[in-house]
Design an enzyme around this catalytic site. Structure first.
Site, short mmCIF file in Angstrom:
data_model
loop_
_atom_site.label_atom_id
_atom_site.label_comp_id
_atom_site.label_asym_id
_atom_site.label_seq_id
_atom_site.Cartn_x
_atom_site.Cartn_y
_atom_site.Cartn_z
N ASP A 158 0.90 -1.22 -0.10
CA ASP A 158 -0.01 0.03 0.02
C ASP A 158 0.88 1.40 -0.01
O ASP A 158 1.94 1.21 0.37
CB ASP A 158 -0.85 -0.04 1.22
CG ASP A 158 -0.36 -0.55 2.43
OD1 ASP A 158 0.90 -0.48 2.42
OD2 ASP A 158 -1.02 -0.87 3.57
N ASN A 173 -7.37 -2.70 14.13
CA ASN A 173 -8.71 -3.01 13.98
C ASN A 173 -9.05 -4.43 12.81
O ASN A 173 -10.12 -4.34 12.35
CB ASN A 173 -9.66 -1.63 13.25
CG ASN A 173 -8.67 -1.27 11.95
OD1 ASN A 173 -7.96 -2.06 11.54
ND2 ASN A 173 -9.18 0.08 11.51
N HIS A 213 -7.33 -4.80 10.05
CA HIS A 213 -7.21 -4.27 8.63
C HIS A 213 -5.62 -5.17 8.29
O HIS A 213 -4.87 -5.49 9.16
CB HIS A 213 -7.11 -3.18 8.37
CG HIS A 213 -5.99 -2.12 8.61
ND1 HIS A 213 -6.02 -0.85 9.18
CD2 HIS A 213 -4.49 -2.49 8.86
CE1 HIS A 213 -4.70 -0.50 9.77
NE2 HIS A 213 -3.87 -1.41 9.18
N GLU A 236 -9.69 -1.89 5.19
CA GLU A 236 -10.12 -1.45 6.43
C GLU A 236 -11.63 -2.20 6.80
O GLU A 236 -12.14 -2.61 5.79
CB GLU A 236 -10.70 0.06 6.42
CG GLU A 236 -9.44 0.91 6.44
CD GLU A 236 -8.58 1.28 7.68
OE1 GLU A 236 -8.56 0.36 8.27
OE2 GLU A 236 -8.11 2.15 8.09
C1 F6R Z 1 1.41 -1.55 5.96
C2 F6R Z 1 0.17 -2.37 6.22
C3 F6R Z 1 -0.88 -2.34 7.56
C4 F6R Z 1 0.26 -2.58 8.91
C5 F6R Z 1 -0.69 -2.47 9.97
C6 F6R Z 1 0.23 -2.85 11.30
O1 F6R Z 1 2.08 -1.65 4.87
O2 F6R Z 1 -0.20 -3.24 5.26
O3 F6R Z 1 -1.75 -3.06 7.17
O4 F6R Z 1 0.79 -3.70 8.53
O5 F6R Z 1 -1.28 -1.26 10.07
O6 F6R Z 1 0.84 -1.88 11.32
P1 F6R Z 1 1.94 -1.83 12.76
O7 F6R Z 1 3.09 -3.00 12.22
O8 F6R Z 1 2.67 -0.51 12.66
O9 F6R Z 1 1.23 -2.17 13.88
#
Ligand code: F6R
Length: 249
Positions: free
Chosen positions: A68, A140, A142, A147
């Site tokens: 992303d 959450n 995702h 989301e």
């Molecule tokens: C980012 C992504 C997100 C993160 C998720 C967890 O490229 O794909 O889904 O993996 O938000 O983020 P952290 O590791 O910072 O808790």
């Protein structure tokens, strides 16, 4: 059934997984890796860089696709996920720049966004699909930027970020939640689920409840990560804190 691996610390997890990926690269040098940003994979990227420096991880024929990127944030912008990857991984290993693939967040709304998403899907297809997809887990539920919603989008698309996700990304934007873009581009659920193998990482106690729901709860668009229950080759790599609600040894 997901294979679950539990480690004492995030560092131990990163050490084992990096060694494993380095060995996979030896057997399959042209590996196509799907990569995530965020805090969780940073120790993994540090270990991969260390193995590369020690001559034990060769990325020269590998290809990568990141999950992303923020919409309205160009690759050169230090706040972009592209810059994050350069800082934490790409700048330390021998990936060929032409085999690093990223969604271009600098596109403008409307048709240009759709074209960019289609281009990314085609590029993944041309590369023969993703062999190993590394995922983090949003608090959450995702994955990528898919989301929680009433319905999920199958393919790469633009998405409106939830307030919690914008808050979690504020450190990239000088801790100003208001500066975090409201929209992003993300691989879709089907794009992710088409990877041949998925390795989801979750560390820390704040992820424990979500890990439990992801594995034991219903498959629901309200918790996008629960769709991983449908994949044949999914591994969930956890530290003790993230595994705290799973019971067992
Ligand atoms: C980012 C992504 C997100 C993160 C998720 C967890 O490229 O794909 O889904 O993996 O938000 O983020 P952290 O590791 O910072 O808790």
């Amino acid at each position: 059934m997901a294979r679950i691996r539990i480690f004492e610390t995030p560092a131990a997890l990163a050490h084992v997984l990096a060694g494993h990926l380095a060995r996979t690269l030896t057997v399959h040098p042209a590996l196509v890796l799907g990569l995530a940003t965020g805090r969780t994979p940073i120790p993994l990227y540090r270990e991969l860089a260390r193995l590369h420096a020690a001559g034990r991880a060769d990325f020269s024929r590998a290809t990568t696709f990141n999950l992303d990127e923020f919409l309205g944030v160009g690759a050169q912008d230090p706040r972009s996920y592209r810059a994050f990857m350069q800082k934490h991984l790409f700048g330390h290993i021998n990936l060929a720049p032409r085999r690093i693939h990223f969604l271009n967040g600098a596109v403008h709304a409307g048709r240009e966004v759709q074209r960019e998403c289609d281009r990314y899907e085609r590029a993944i297809e041309r590369a023969g699909g993703i062999d190993v997809q590394i995922l983090g887990l949003g608090m959450n539920g995702h994955i990528g930027f898919n989301e929680p919603a009433r319905a999920l989008v199958a393919r790469t698309h633009s998405v409106r970020l939830k307030p919690a996700t914008r808050r979690a990304n504020a450190p990239l934007f000088g801790n100003r939640v208001g500066a975090v873009p409201r929209e992003a581009l993300s691989m879709g659920m089907a794009t992710i689920l088409h990877a041949k193998r998925i390795v989801l990482l979750a560390t820390g106690s704040t992820k424990a409840r979500c890990v439990e729901r992801m594995l034991a709860g219903p498959v629901s668009p309200r918790l996008p990560a629960s769709f991983l229950q449908l994949h044949r080759h999914v591994e969930i790599w956890l530290d003790r804190a993230a595994a705290a609600r799973l019971g067992g040894p």
